[in-house]
Design a protein around this motif. Structure first.
Motif, PDB file in Angstrom:
ATOM      1  N   THR A 178      32.995  23.870   2.264  1.00  0.00           N
ATOM      2  CA  THR A 178      34.215  24.125   1.495  1.00  0.00           C
ATOM      3  C   THR A 178      35.263  24.680   2.465  1.00  0.00           C
ATOM      4  OG1 THR A 178      33.565  26.378   1.043  1.00  0.00           O
ATOM      5  CG2 THR A 178      32.879  24.722  -0.574  1.00  0.00           C
ATOM      6  N   PRO A 179      36.558  24.543   2.153  1.00  0.00           N
ATOM      7  CA  PRO A 179      37.583  25.013   3.088  1.00  0.00           C
ATOM      8  C   PRO A 179      37.382  26.472   3.527  1.00  0.00           C
ATOM      9  CG  PRO A 179      38.597  23.740   1.351  1.00  0.00           C
ATOM     10  CD  PRO A 179      37.142  23.856   1.001  1.00  0.00           C
ATOM     11  N   ASP A 180      37.003  27.339   2.599  1.00  0.00           N
ATOM     12  CA  ASP A 180      36.819  28.754   2.957  1.00  0.00           C
ATOM     13  C   ASP A 180      35.672  28.936   3.938  1.00  0.00           C
ATOM     14  OD1 ASP A 180      38.913  29.705   1.624  1.00  0.00           O
ATOM     15  OD2 ASP A 180      37.797  30.457  -0.135  1.00  0.00           O
ATOM     16  N   LEU A 181      34.547  28.286   3.622  1.00  0.00           N
ATOM     17  CA  LEU A 181      33.388  28.410   4.508  1.00  0.00           C
ATOM     18  C   LEU A 181      33.674  27.792   5.867  1.00  0.00           C
ATOM     19  CD1 LEU A 181      30.311  27.675   2.210  1.00  0.00           C
ATOM     20  CD2 LEU A 181      30.855  29.799   3.422  1.00  0.00           C
ATOM     21  N   ALA A 182      34.416  26.669   5.856  1.00  0.00           N
ATOM     22  CA  ALA A 182      34.743  25.999   7.115  1.00  0.00           C
ATOM     23  C   ALA A 182      35.571  26.925   8.003  1.00  0.00           C
ATOM     24  CB  ALA A 182      35.491  24.701   6.841  1.00  0.00           C
ATOM     25  N   ARG A 183      36.514  27.620   7.382  1.00  0.00           N
ATOM     26  CA  ARG A 183      37.352  28.556   8.150  1.00  0.00           C
ATOM     27  C   ARG A 183      36.521  29.716   8.686  1.00  0.00           C
ATOM     28  NH1 ARG A 183      43.078  28.455   7.860  1.00  0.00           N
ATOM     29  NH2 ARG A 183      43.212  30.675   8.261  1.00  0.00           N
ATOM     30  N   GLN A 184      35.607  30.213   7.835  1.00  0.00           N
ATOM     31  CA  GLN A 184      34.754  31.331   8.274  1.00  0.00           C
ATOM     32  C   GLN A 184      33.912  30.924   9.475  1.00  0.00           C
ATOM     33  OE1 GLN A 184      32.180  32.942   5.234  1.00  0.00           O
ATOM     34  NE2 GLN A 184      33.939  33.338   3.911  1.00  0.00           N
ATOM     35  N   LYS A 185      33.278  29.757   9.340  1.00  0.00           N
ATOM     36  CA  LYS A 185      32.412  29.288  10.411  1.00  0.00           C
ATOM     37  C   LYS A 185      33.234  29.033  11.682  1.00  0.00           C
ATOM     38  CE  LYS A 185      28.644  26.152  11.333  1.00  0.00           C
ATOM     39  NZ  LYS A 185      27.914  24.941  11.018  1.00  0.00           N
ATOM     40  N   SER A 186      34.425  28.469  11.506  1.00  0.00           N
ATOM     41  CA  SER A 186      35.271  28.181  12.659  1.00  0.00           C
ATOM     42  C   SER A 186      35.706  29.467  13.336  1.00  0.00           C
ATOM     43  CB  SER A 186      36.509  27.400  12.229  1.00  0.00           C
ATOM     44  OG  SER A 186      36.118  26.243  11.570  1.00  0.00           O
ATOM     45  N   PHE A 187      36.042  30.456  12.519  1.00  0.00           N
ATOM     46  CA  PHE A 187      36.472  31.730  13.094  1.00  0.00           C
ATOM     47  C   PHE A 187      35.337  32.326  13.924  1.00  0.00           C
ATOM     48  CE2 PHE A 187      37.107  36.315  13.129  1.00  0.00           C
ATOM     49  CZ  PHE A 187      38.363  36.365  13.717  1.00  0.00           C
ATOM     50  N   ALA A 188      34.112  32.250  13.381  1.00  0.00           N
ATOM     51  CA  ALA A 188      32.962  32.806  14.107  1.00  0.00           C
ATOM     52  C   ALA A 188      32.770  32.073  15.436  1.00  0.00           C
ATOM     53  CB  ALA A 188      31.703  32.684  13.245  1.00  0.00           C
ATOM     54  N   GLU A 189      32.930  30.760  15.406  1.00  0.00           N
ATOM     55  CA  GLU A 189      32.744  29.986  16.644  1.00  0.00           C
ATOM     56  C   GLU A 189      33.856  30.300  17.647  1.00  0.00           C
ATOM     57  OE1 GLU A 189      29.875  27.969  16.997  1.00  0.00           O
ATOM     58  OE2 GLU A 189      30.562  28.151  19.070  1.00  0.00           O
ATOM     59  N   LEU A 190      35.089  30.441  17.144  1.00  0.00           N
ATOM     60  CA  LEU A 190      36.211  30.791  18.030  1.00  0.00           C
ATOM     61  C   LEU A 190      35.972  32.157  18.658  1.00  0.00           C
ATOM     62  CD1 LEU A 190      39.316  29.558  15.985  1.00  0.00           C
ATOM     63  CD2 LEU A 190      38.390  28.538  18.059  1.00  0.00           C
ATOM     64  N   GLN A 191      35.410  33.047  17.838  1.00  0.00           N
ATOM     65  CA  GLN A 191      35.096  34.391  18.330  1.00  0.00           C
ATOM     66  C   GLN A 191      34.069  34.308  19.459  1.00  0.00           C
ATOM     67  OE1 GLN A 191      33.716  36.787  15.099  1.00  0.00           O
ATOM     68  NE2 GLN A 191      34.698  38.631  15.910  1.00  0.00           N
ATOM     69  N   ALA A 192      33.034  33.483  19.254  1.00  0.00           N
ATOM     70  CA  ALA A 192      32.002  33.323  20.279  1.00  0.00           C
ATOM     71  C   ALA A 192      32.586  32.744  21.564  1.00  0.00           C
ATOM     72  CB  ALA A 192      30.891  32.421  19.755  1.00  0.00           C
ATOM     73  N   LEU A 193      33.690  32.007  21.409  1.00  0.00           N
ATOM     74  CA  LEU A 193      34.320  31.409  22.589  1.00  0.00           C
ATOM     75  C   LEU A 193      35.528  32.235  23.055  1.00  0.00           C
ATOM     76  CD1 LEU A 193      34.087  27.655  21.511  1.00  0.00           C
ATOM     77  CD2 LEU A 193      32.810  28.742  23.334  1.00  0.00           C
ATOM     78  N   GLY A 194      35.610  33.476  22.575  1.00  0.00           N
ATOM     79  CA  GLY A 194      36.631  34.402  23.065  1.00  0.00           C
ATOM     80  C   GLY A 194      38.036  34.139  22.565  1.00  0.00           C
ATOM     81  N   LEU A 195      38.162  33.508  21.402  1.00  0.00           N
ATOM     82  CA  LEU A 195      39.498  33.144  20.937  1.00  0.00           C
ATOM     83  C   LEU A 195      39.894  33.845  19.636  1.00  0.00           C
ATOM     84  CD1 LEU A 195      39.183  29.312  21.614  1.00  0.00           C
ATOM     85  CD2 LEU A 195      40.639  30.884  22.871  1.00  0.00           C
ATOM     86  N   GLN A 196      39.187  34.934  19.297  1.00  0.00           N
ATOM     87  CA  GLN A 196      39.493  35.590  18.019  1.00  0.00           C
ATOM     88  C   GLN A 196      40.945  36.049  17.924  1.00  0.00           C
ATOM     89  OE1 GLN A 196      37.360  36.546  20.246  1.00  0.00           O
ATOM     90  NE2 GLN A 196      37.342  38.747  20.599  1.00  0.00           N
ATOM     91  N   GLU A 197      41.513  36.454  19.055  1.00  0.00           N
ATOM     92  CA  GLU A 197      42.905  36.960  19.056  1.00  0.00           C
ATOM     93  C   GLU A 197      43.920  35.876  18.679  1.00  0.00           C
ATOM     94  OE1 GLU A 197      43.827  40.274  20.977  1.00  0.00           O
ATOM     95  OE2 GLU A 197      41.887  40.568  19.996  1.00  0.00           O
ATOM     96  N   VAL A 198      43.619  34.638  19.053  1.00  0.00           N
ATOM     97  CA  VAL A 198      44.616  33.585  18.867  1.00  0.00           C
ATOM     98  C   VAL A 198      44.256  32.653  17.710  1.00  0.00           C
ATOM     99  CG1 VAL A 198      45.350  33.565  21.283  1.00  0.00           C
ATOM    100  CG2 VAL A 198      43.497  32.059  20.559  1.00  0.00           C
ATOM    101  N   SER A 199      43.203  33.002  16.936  1.00  0.00           N
ATOM    102  CA  SER A 199      42.689  32.033  15.966  1.00  0.00           C
ATOM    103  C   SER A 199      43.732  31.560  14.949  1.00  0.00           C
ATOM    104  CB  SER A 199      41.467  32.595  15.256  1.00  0.00           C
ATOM    105  OG  SER A 199      41.864  33.667  14.461  1.00  0.00           O
ATOM    106  N   ASP A 200      44.695  32.423  14.620  1.00  0.00           N
ATOM    107  CA  ASP A 200      45.707  32.008  13.636  1.00  0.00           C
ATOM    108  C   ASP A 200      46.966  31.446  14.275  1.00  0.00           C
ATOM    109  OD1 ASP A 200      44.446  32.381  11.200  1.00  0.00           O
ATOM    110  OD2 ASP A 200      44.704  34.553  11.335  1.00  0.00           O
ATOM    111  N   ARG A 201      46.980  31.418  15.590  1.00  0.00           N
ATOM    112  CA  ARG A 201      48.176  30.909  16.273  1.00  0.00           C
ATOM    113  C   ARG A 201      48.143  29.401  16.405  1.00  0.00           C
ATOM    114  NH1 ARG A 201      48.964  33.956  21.729  1.00  0.00           N
ATOM    115  NH2 ARG A 201      48.245  35.961  20.988  1.00  0.00           N
ATOM    116  N   GLY A 202      49.320  28.810  16.577  1.00  0.00           N
ATOM    117  CA  GLY A 202      49.397  27.358  16.769  1.00  0.00           C
ATOM    118  C   GLY A 202      48.850  26.960  18.133  1.00  0.00           C
ATOM    119  N   VAL A 203      48.251  25.771  18.190  1.00  0.00           N
ATOM    120  CA  VAL A 203      47.619  25.347  19.445  1.00  0.00           C
ATOM    121  C   VAL A 203      48.624  25.034  20.551  1.00  0.00           C
ATOM    122  CG1 VAL A 203      45.444  24.478  18.534  1.00  0.00           C
ATOM    123  CG2 VAL A 203      47.458  23.015  18.494  1.00  0.00           C
TER     124      VAL A 203
END
Lengths: 331, 258
Positions: free
Chosen positions: B111-136
């Motif tokens: 679901t969109p919410d779970l997808a975002r949660q999982k993506s955030f966790a993966e971004l965090q594991a890759l050191g990108l938690q600070e920029v997760s809401d920023r445009g690419v």
């Protein structure tokens, strides 16, 4: 600026509604209070004819044409992954214009629905050529090249039609068509817009995954399960139908399809699927604003709608092109 | 992992033609889950073409590729995408979406919410938690590469095909990403990536696929691939692999150009 999709859509809808009411109040013939009353009570009165037979279809056709151009632009930009793409890029508008010019030169200018039908046939011929080509070469670069070629060919043929035009009157009539207008449109035109928008909206509902995955490139989209040939075909059909219908209803109106998705992006909506519908609303707003401005000018000026949108749109295009060029420099 | 649960990607006599040229020739290999496979070879060896063929992005001239016994060519693109995720070298992103939304494109099964949660966790594991809401569009090349990798890692696929996933990453992040990929392999997924850095390949690979001129020269452990004869024959390098303390270190020096 970040605005939610919902707020933006509501805002645009309200703006269109308010403008529609304002534009209904003004026209070449000033309406007295009695005539307004007549319009709602006596169906055969002059007031009724002006309000329901002239003003409302003109304004609704403007909304419809703008919406079709905005939606078509959003679809093209999503498919081609290019912010400078617009409905005319693949040659459909040029094919449609050529069809209309041919109808006029054949003396069918005054035959009901003839110019519209020829314009649609012109769009359909170009769309069929594109679709046959896509079946074999679904890559977007090849599609753009073919589109530019078809556009140039239709342009050249149109120049030939002008060149061989039998009389200055015919030439003037063709030129008038090329410059775009929603004046004197009837309910049939409005119906064409509604049908086109309805059909393509329904088709677009299945494009969410494809357009979003395509953000990361064709290879990624294909590896994520998207059938690129099918996606391209659906978008070419939808976008061509909208572009063809818009030329058929209002002639050539430039830059709305290019600019509308950009304006939506400026409000923070970047998702290539979600911006389809707000782009339609923005296109609608752009066209009725332009049509309103034209009506504010003295009747002797007779500036055409397509000319005004292009005058405003071309500098905007240049700014966007400049911005893109700068961002490519940074890559 | 229980043998019955193992997934297997099987290449049988795979050849791929690009234009008139046969770029991949007669490659056969069995790639099983829970392993990190590294494709190495000089420029033009056919690594990218082989990865694309495994992702079914290129038609095979000969041979077949099966996943768990079922031929990939016979499956619908959507079905294939459920088992195989692919990261191309192309890092372009057309629209300025937020990082978390780009990563979430890989998790459409949720679901969109779970997808975002999982993506955030993966971004965090890759050191990108600070920029997760920023445009690419505002990211550095290395950050963008990690966002795109996160898109693959959140997918439900059992096989990850990654074409040069370390391009644009600094040395520290190259190692971090390999550690992350190794964890995923240990968790049961099949990770296949191409790499130019032989040192990292030697350290992290469970199996190395050595390619040269379109052929798979050998698939084996780093100890058996990075031997002086193969290094000089394929890469024109002099070197050897030194193992000790559970670490593998590759020592290399170049040979005069042929």
């Amino acid at each position: 600026m970040h605005v939610s999709l919902r707020s933006l859509s509501i805002g645009l809808g309200v703006a269109i509604g308010v403008l529609l009411i304002v534009l209904m109040l003004f026209g070449d013939v000033p309406l007295s209070g009695v005539m307004w009353l007549d319009a709602f009570i006596h169906w055969n009165s002059l007031g009724s004819e002006i309000v329901w037979g002239i003003r409302l279809p003109r304004n609704l056709a403007g909304i419809g044409v703008g919406a079709m151009l905005g939606m078509s632009g959003a679809l093209m930009q999503g498919l081609l992954r290019n912010p400078l793409a617009e409905p005319g890029l693949l040659g459909v508008s040029a094919g449609s214009g050529l069809g209309a010019a041919l109808a006029i030169v054949f003396g069918l200018g005054l035959t009901p629905f003839a110019v519209e039908s020829f314009a649609l046939i012109g769009a359909a011929v170009v769309a069929v050529i594109l679709l046959i080509f896509v079946q074999r070469f679904p890559q977007r670069q090849s599609l753009i090249l073919l589109g530019v070629g078809l556009s140039a060919l239709c342009g050249a043929l149109m120049a030939l039609v002008f060149n061989l035009s039998p009389s200055p009157v015919t030439t003037a009539e063709m030129l008038g068509w090329m410059m775009g207008s929603v004046a004197n449109r009837n309910w049939f035109d409005v119906m064409m817009c509604v049908l086109g928008l309805g059909a393509v909206s329904a088709m677009s509902l299945q494009l969410g995954k494809g357009l979003r995955f395509l953000t990361l490139g064709e290879e990624t989209a294909r590896s994520m399960g998207i059938d690129m040939t099918r996606l391209t075909q659906v978008i070419v059909i939808g976008s061509s139908l909208l572009a063809g219908l818009s030329v058929s209803v209002a002639g050539v109106i430039g830059f709305v399809g290019l600019a509308a998705p950009h304006l939506v992006r400026a409000f923070g909506i970047k998702d290539p699927y979600l911006l389809i519908w707000p782009s339609a609303l923005t296109g609608a707003l752009m066209v009725i604003v332009s049509d309103g401005l034209i009506r504010l000018m003295p009747p002797t000026a007779d500036v055409r709608l397509g000319v005004l949108t292009s005058l405003v749109g071309a500098p905007l295009f240049a700014i966007l092109a400049y911005k893109s060029a700068r961002s490519w420099m940074q890559d | 992992m229980d043998a019955g649960l193992m997934s297997q990607l099987t290449l049988t006599n795979v050849s791929v033609k690009l234009g008139q040229e046969t770029v991949v020739q007669d490659v056969s290999a069995d790639l099983t889950s829970s392993k990190l496979y590294v494709l190495v070879g000089p420029n033009g060896a056919g690594k990218t073409t082989l990865l694309k063929a495994m992702a079914s992005l290129l038609p095979l001239k000969d041979g077949l590729i099966r996943f768990n016994g079922e031929e990939l060519a016979g499956q619908t693109p959507a079905r294939r995408a459920e088992s195989i995720a692919y990261l191309p070298q192309d890092r372009s992103i057309a629209w300025d979406l937020a990082c978390v939304d780009v990563a979430a494109l890989g998790a459409q099964h949720l679901t969109p919410d779970l997808a975002r949660q999982k993506s955030f966790a993966e971004l965090q594991a890759l050191g990108l938690q600070e920029v997760s809401d920023r445009g690419v569009f505002g990211l550095s090349g290395g950050q963008r590469a990690r966002v795109l990798l996160a898109r693959v890692l959140v997918s439900p696929a059992e096989v990850f095909l990654l074409d040069e996933p370390l391009i644009a990453l600094d040395p520290a992040w190259q190692r971090q990403v390999l550690i992350r990929l190794k964890q995923r392999a240990e968790a049961g997924q099949t990770v296949i990536l191409s790499l130019h850095d032989l040192h990292l390949a030697a350290q992290f690979a469970d199996q190395v696929l050595l390619m040269h001129k379109g052929k798979l020269v050998k698939m084996d452990t780093p100890e058996n691939i990075f031997v002086p004869e193969l290094l000089s024959e394929v890469f024109n390098l002099k070197g050897e692999l030194v193992s000790g303390d559970g670490q593998r270190t590759l020592r290399l020096e170049s040979l005069p150009l042929l």
